[in-house]
Design a protein around this motif. Structure first.
Motif, PDB file in Angstrom:
ATOM      1  N   ARG A 132       0.821  -1.220   0.000  1.00  9.96           N
ATOM      2  CA  ARG A 132       0.000   0.000   0.000  1.00  9.96           C
ATOM      3  C   ARG A 132       0.852   1.265   0.000  1.00  9.96           C
ATOM      4  O   ARG A 132       0.398   2.319  -0.418  1.00  9.96           O
ATOM      5  CB  ARG A 132      -0.935   0.008   1.211  1.00  9.96           C
ATOM      6  N   ARG A 136       3.442   1.626  -1.822  1.00  2.00           N
ATOM      7  CA  ARG A 136       4.062   1.713  -3.139  1.00  2.00           C
ATOM      8  C   ARG A 136       3.073   2.327  -4.121  1.00  2.00           C
ATOM      9  O   ARG A 136       1.870   2.127  -4.008  1.00  2.00           O
ATOM     10  CB  ARG A 136       4.486   0.326  -3.635  1.00  2.00           C
ATOM     11  N   THR A 137       3.613   3.033  -5.094  1.00  2.55           N
ATOM     12  CA  THR A 137       2.743   3.675  -6.085  1.00  2.55           C
ATOM     13  C   THR A 137       3.000   3.169  -7.496  1.00  2.55           C
ATOM     14  O   THR A 137       2.270   3.515  -8.413  1.00  2.55           O
ATOM     15  CB  THR A 137       2.923   5.203  -6.064  1.00  2.55           C
ATOM     16  N   SER A 138       4.050   2.369  -7.652  1.00  2.00           N
ATOM     17  CA  SER A 138       4.372   1.862  -8.980  1.00  2.00           C
ATOM     18  C   SER A 138       4.794   0.396  -8.871  1.00  2.00           C
ATOM     19  O   SER A 138       4.900  -0.162  -7.779  1.00  2.00           O
ATOM     20  CB  SER A 138       5.486   2.695  -9.619  1.00  2.00           C
ATOM     21  N   PRO A 156       0.647  -2.433 -10.257  1.00  2.00           N
ATOM     22  CA  PRO A 156      -0.599  -1.768  -9.845  1.00  2.00           C
ATOM     23  C   PRO A 156      -1.752  -2.113 -10.791  1.00  2.00           C
ATOM     24  O   PRO A 156      -1.571  -2.181 -11.998  1.00  2.00           O
ATOM     25  CB  PRO A 156      -0.273  -0.265  -9.941  1.00  2.00           C
TER      26      PRO A 156
END
Length: 83
Positions: free
Chosen positions: A12, A14-16, A77
């Motif tokens: 959660r 992490r964005t990539s 994602p």
């Protein structure tokens, strides 16, 4: 509470897309990953809400893509729904 909650919480943040050695993922899971995670791609199936490990990365917004030959997994994602 699931033993895979730490993995979910880690993802959660992490964005990539991220790639981890299976042993690193295992360190996030109390008691480690089961041997089946190292042997069977099916263990990494996405969208299976009956398995807490699949639910963990799914709830974090990712899909899992194992490379068992390299003993690694990529978490990608999920596409966000357009408005």
């Amino acid at each position: 509470m699931s033993k895979y909650d730490a993995l979910r919480d880690h993802l959660r943040r992490r964005t990539s897309e991220v790639r981890y050695p299976l042993d690193e993922v295992s360190e996030l899971v109390p008691g480690g990953l089961p041997q089946s995670a190292y042997r069977y791609e099916a263990w990494w199936a996405n969208g299976d809400q009956t398995h807490p490990h699949s639910r963990a990365w799914g709830d974090a917004g990712f899909t899992a893509h194992p490379d068992l030959t390299r003993r690694a997994v990529r978490f990608v994602p999920k596409p966000r729904a357009s408005r």
